[in-house]
Design an enzyme around this catalytic site. Structure first.
Site, mmCIF file in Angstrom:
data_model
loop_
_atom_site.group_PDB
_atom_site.id
_atom_site.type_symbol
_atom_site.label_atom_id
_atom_site.label_comp_id
_atom_site.label_asym_id
_atom_site.label_seq_id
_atom_site.Cartn_x
_atom_site.Cartn_y
_atom_site.Cartn_z
ATOM 1 C CG HIS A 56 -10.728 38.307 -72.651
ATOM 2 N ND1 HIS A 56 -10.844 37.388 -73.662
ATOM 3 C CD2 HIS A 56 -9.604 39.009 -72.919
ATOM 4 C CE1 HIS A 56 -9.843 37.536 -74.520
ATOM 5 N NE2 HIS A 56 -9.073 38.508 -74.093
ATOM 6 C CG ASP A 74 -13.068 34.533 -73.056
ATOM 7 O OD1 ASP A 74 -12.885 34.668 -71.823
ATOM 8 O OD2 ASP A 74 -12.701 35.378 -73.886
ATOM 9 C CB SER A 106 -6.449 41.065 -74.578
ATOM 10 O OG SER A 106 -6.606 39.784 -74.034
#
Lengths: 218, 218, 218, 218, 218, 218, 218, 218
Positions: free
Chosen positions: H194, H191, H15
């Protein structure tokens, strides 16, 4: 506490189990276990017995009857190789007889319900450590109500199969009946079927009590 | 047929009257009258007595109790100058006592219900040709059910006020009771309150019968 | 009343029958029967003859012509094994000749319409108790209007086939013509085709009257 | 070509003028002028007479009658100081008499229509170079149709006021009548009121022809 | 006017032709022809020559190059059996060379463009009455601009193929150049490619002029 | 590096500065600074000089001209008490003259642009440590293009005011011109105004170079 | 069990309390209490002590610091006249110091936090039966982590104020620390702040244990 | 600068690489490259070395582990024939061990990680000019944190494979560690995984520095 370190506990059932879980399988973070009693059971197991690492999986599906369970039993139960299996089914089997009485093929009558549930339990027993059978319930305090009477019949079938097969038996109707003495049914569910958070606590407590959960641990 | 050429018939009430009507006032094309009994009454009046040109207006509002009606009576009833006025209120006055029993200020008890409804009727009587009072109802066939008993009490109050004031009286609970002999309550409403189309037909028929509607006309 | 206990009554047609019904089949709760005359017929049957347990199914499909019906006849009519079948088709067969006159392959002309409808009726007759044939209609009071004239021709074909085959015949155009004496067409449908609730009441009444429905029962 | 370099041309009217224009005022890029005849007029003026720099503004509003125009005349016409003003109004004044016949206060009858329109024209005349008056229209070829007859009356009023006041007169109904000889009304508008692109071309041509637009220029 | 009664006229191209048309094929009511020049051509043909019944079909597709046209030529052109075919392609063939210069496989260079377009024209010629070839264009008035120069080259190829094959030739760039003398490019298209309504009028006029459309008819 | 520990750096401008920033003020996490050069400047300052704790705020607003800036100067600049202020304005002041040439009141001509910008700079100078003036730009390599020429004029005004007032001057057009030698304008912006990420890197680099940012630090 | 029949228990705090509750006040059915520990506390009180009729209200608000609480204390606490009040605040007071360190006015430092919280407690004490003070927490097992250390400081302040004022004290960090021995922080919250259902069970248990809830009742 | 004219540079990963890129492949305009470091690398290459015409492609996929990369290696790497390949993988391989510790089959342990990554590198080496291996990272400054320790192990594996295979090695954790001295982890990522734009700048700088990018060019 009957569950042991590292075991997988799988719940199957209808919308009361589903509760908007992730698809195809409900497990992991971000509400994947849904918003109902399954998520509560998982949360209590993690919060109170974090060292056990119990893995909870939810494969409930809204609208299902026991016949629908049978159709997806291989992939949604056996293939997932659970150590423990909990089944709560029957709501829709009964409800369709009362809310759409003219559409007969949507009904699952008591004989077919019993035969199918027994078959699933028997077929699965050799593959798991333990099965938990939870009765369906109806949030109506009047035991003479037609649909409540039918639901009680189905509950009795669940009890019979539990006894035959040595499964743990959770009498959800009995657990709700205690609360229904003080609270009118509409407080727990406008439609008498899909419970509020309080109703799901009733279900989760009944389940956890049966498996020897120690509420005062830690 | 009691309604006369060119008269305006206004319905007020709660969600059962509202049924997603247009706001601020429900009248005109494109579903403006909502999806319930009001729209059915209007449709039958237009289809069977097209030459009368009856104008139907819907000012029902979801969640309302009789106290809420009082707060908007001037603009939603009197200012609209109806010739006929139909009131069906009380569902939420009772329901809140059963679904959120701990939040007392959401309840409207029988004495306040009676006093407020009487006041509205008395105040309006001089300004309209005729008032129709429809009872609230509860789709539960067990007359001993707690909420059904309370609803019946409120229905009796409506009847009393109708008699005092010379209003037409529509006993919706009685109309439903006929059907509930053959159909389980869940067929007409999962939550025992918001009816299916069939339930709205029961309401519309009871209303139309009371005003002398000729079903076999034309 | 011609319908008997436990019978299944299936409606097929175009958008006027469809009315946003559930797919693949329109039956059950939650508006599954759509918002038009089919739902009204069902609601009146349930409300007035609850003990008969008539099961109503809607397989109307927006935009369909009789040729489209033919393509899905097996699965949407025969496979569902209705006791009664009601067909109302032809609107689009005619309309496309007038709203998109240059796209010839969208038109279904009278000879093809007649042959196809007759074939469907003949094929189905042996499998059902009774067929009801409803004419298509056009909400235009001027009988000399070009599209109205064509629609009347198609209505005459429906009548002829009903007589040949012993089907019940419902002349919807005649039913609307009564109302159109008092109400301008735009009151019932801006596009002269898709009726308001009042228009659907006209259709439902015409149907129910033909099958011997007793409006004053109960 | 009557329009001169740098002039501002403002259109006001109902939904046929509005056509989803930008709010509060329709002018500029990105479809701000809507999707109807106003945008076509603007596009032809820009494409064929780019050097004139005509500025087109659209203040049409869906659902408006001449009475609604009056209410916003100051801010939507006078304050914008147009050099040319085009008015096309009356559709809803007439339509409401036919689609919601029982709601009298939504109707604008001929006398009020005439008086209000005349007042607006007289008040505005001193402030603009030229006024264009376009008739309302109804896409029905049968001149004996009730609503068409009324619309023709309103068209005659527009003509009378144009003559009195020296405004340019655009007979939109006449322009459509030519096309309606060959095309059925439903081709141009399902509801006989809101035209397709082809219908808007009829309107734009009638307007442009009246102001001396040279189609073969350049 | 070269088009004759009942002929079908098909347009194919890229986003300038597509303009949000219906899929799979753009024809019929409700904006099915898109919002660009195709819809304008159709609207003028219907409004001015309604008796001819010309059927216009739009199969333009956003983002297409001539290579993409080739891939769908069978189903989107030949299978639809048009009498007239209009092709306007090349924008993306050129644009990708300038907006994503490093992604070579998205470019269609002049030789491939010419060969492919010629092949399509040759293959189709025997099956249609007439082909119209419209050049691609670039809304940049500076003829020395790099992308404008390339676009002009592609336009010259179109002209060459038109001459070889006897197709009607529409020089859209020339038509725009007239307007660009008075209007800066950004007035017609922020990105110099996708025109405003005024730009689409330029295209429609150029097309209609070439086929002998009489603007002053009727 | 000219910025010092703990200083606040505020950017104001039009859509190129705004880039979908948070409203009312763009600062903090979650993309609050928008997607353009402001966010890049902030990210580089944080990543390369984390110990300085520079606080970046974005109050750009899409569509603004220098006149719009003036209207909100108090609350969006002065009240926020920045240590450094960067202004990039003028795009819309010029663009409206070219994309909507007929709507004169949307244009801000050079004299008004200069006077207003000077006034803002003078008024703000006493309250901040340093002002940075960035020119508006136009992504067109042809320096003779009409809109490019006008934009260059506005750039020259910015330069003049920077010199007068001792502000830092960032010539964004010059920075882009270097890149435009190798890349066609459409690679950086389809509309020649709103840049891709690469274009925003050009802007951020030009800004950071001017304030003595050390790219090879750390 | 310290709560008594018919008492109202109000929770106030930040996003961990809010959890998507209904606005303006979280109470009643349909998830009005949010998805977090407040809803769990309510559900357990209803399910296990249904006869007590405890009324739970949630006025938590996402993003709030103790300063924000102060601003809405009158309407969101005092005006609602709770019997019991539970406060859990401080997360954002600390977090902003760490996630947006340069935006000083978003920080609430320890002295201001202590003074404000004390003031709120003192002001409210005379009006309620009992106050519960819950510490803020940070799901980081490393007690030397900078933000965890600060959070612990704030927790100590809460403890001090609880002791001074005789409030019940719930040490949420301590409750989480037990679980964090076995589960890595990311299992309970990706961002170390917003807990999963399991984390909310930890909070609800800590709260319920403190008020003498009997888990094995009934 | 190691990259040469016309080369294709492909990024693959999870991601952090994906960042909402276009699918199936991220390349071209309109944010196709996503919102992360890949887009930054591309933008700097275009802005500073426009004449090189480097083509950047992004095939990162959210949630991927090295095992997922292997499953799509043929179509997403080899078939696209890059000249340069950059791989950053491992976040999810490690994270799942910590956020869902009980779901073992979602974990990719170090031995499998190493074997799979080595296999991919070996298989690809013959087909590309150069491979860049970027370590996964964890935004936690405490090197003794359990998950950080594991992530460092995986980073060491990447380093080993880079050395074995002659790939360029980018130590992203080391790059972040510099910044984490001054900024608390939550500033860069709530988090810890990211990153904000600032975090992506750290990644892009580390990458560009390794390939000899000259920041002060031009």
């Amino acid at each position: 506490m009957l569950l042991q370190k590292g075991q997988k506990l799988l719940f199957i059932g209808d919308s009361i189990t589903d509760c908007d879980r992730a698809k195809p399988a409900g497990e992991g973070l971000f509400g994947a276990l849904g918003k109902g009693y399954v998520s509560l059971v998982d949360a209590f197991l993690q919060a109170v017995y974090p060292e056990l690492g119990i893995r909870v999986v939810n494969t409930g599906m809204s609208g299902n009857t026991v016949v629908d369970l049978k159709d997806r039993w291989e992939e949604d139960v056996l293939d997932r190789k659970p150590d423990w299996l909990s089944i709560m089914i029957g709501t829709n089997d009964v409800w369709r007889q009362y809310d759409t009485p003219f559409i007969k093929e949507w009904h699952v009558y008591a004989d077919k319900y019993e035969a199918t549930l027994r078959q699933l339990v028997e077929k699965t027993k050799p593959h798991v450590n333990k099965i938990v059978l939870m009765t369906p319930f109806y949030l109506e305090s009047n035991a003479q109500d037609a649909m409540r009477r039918t639901m009680d019949e189905y509950g009795a079938i669940v009890k019979k199969i539990a006894e035959e097969s040595g499964a743990l038996f959770v009498d959800t109707q009995a657990a709700f009946n205690v609360v229904l003495k003080d609270l009118y049914a509409a407080t727990l569910a406008w439609d008498r079927v899909h419970p509020t958070q309080a109703g799901h606590v009733v279900l989760a407590r009944a389940f956890l009590n049966k498996i020897g959960f120690d509420w005062n641990r830690g």
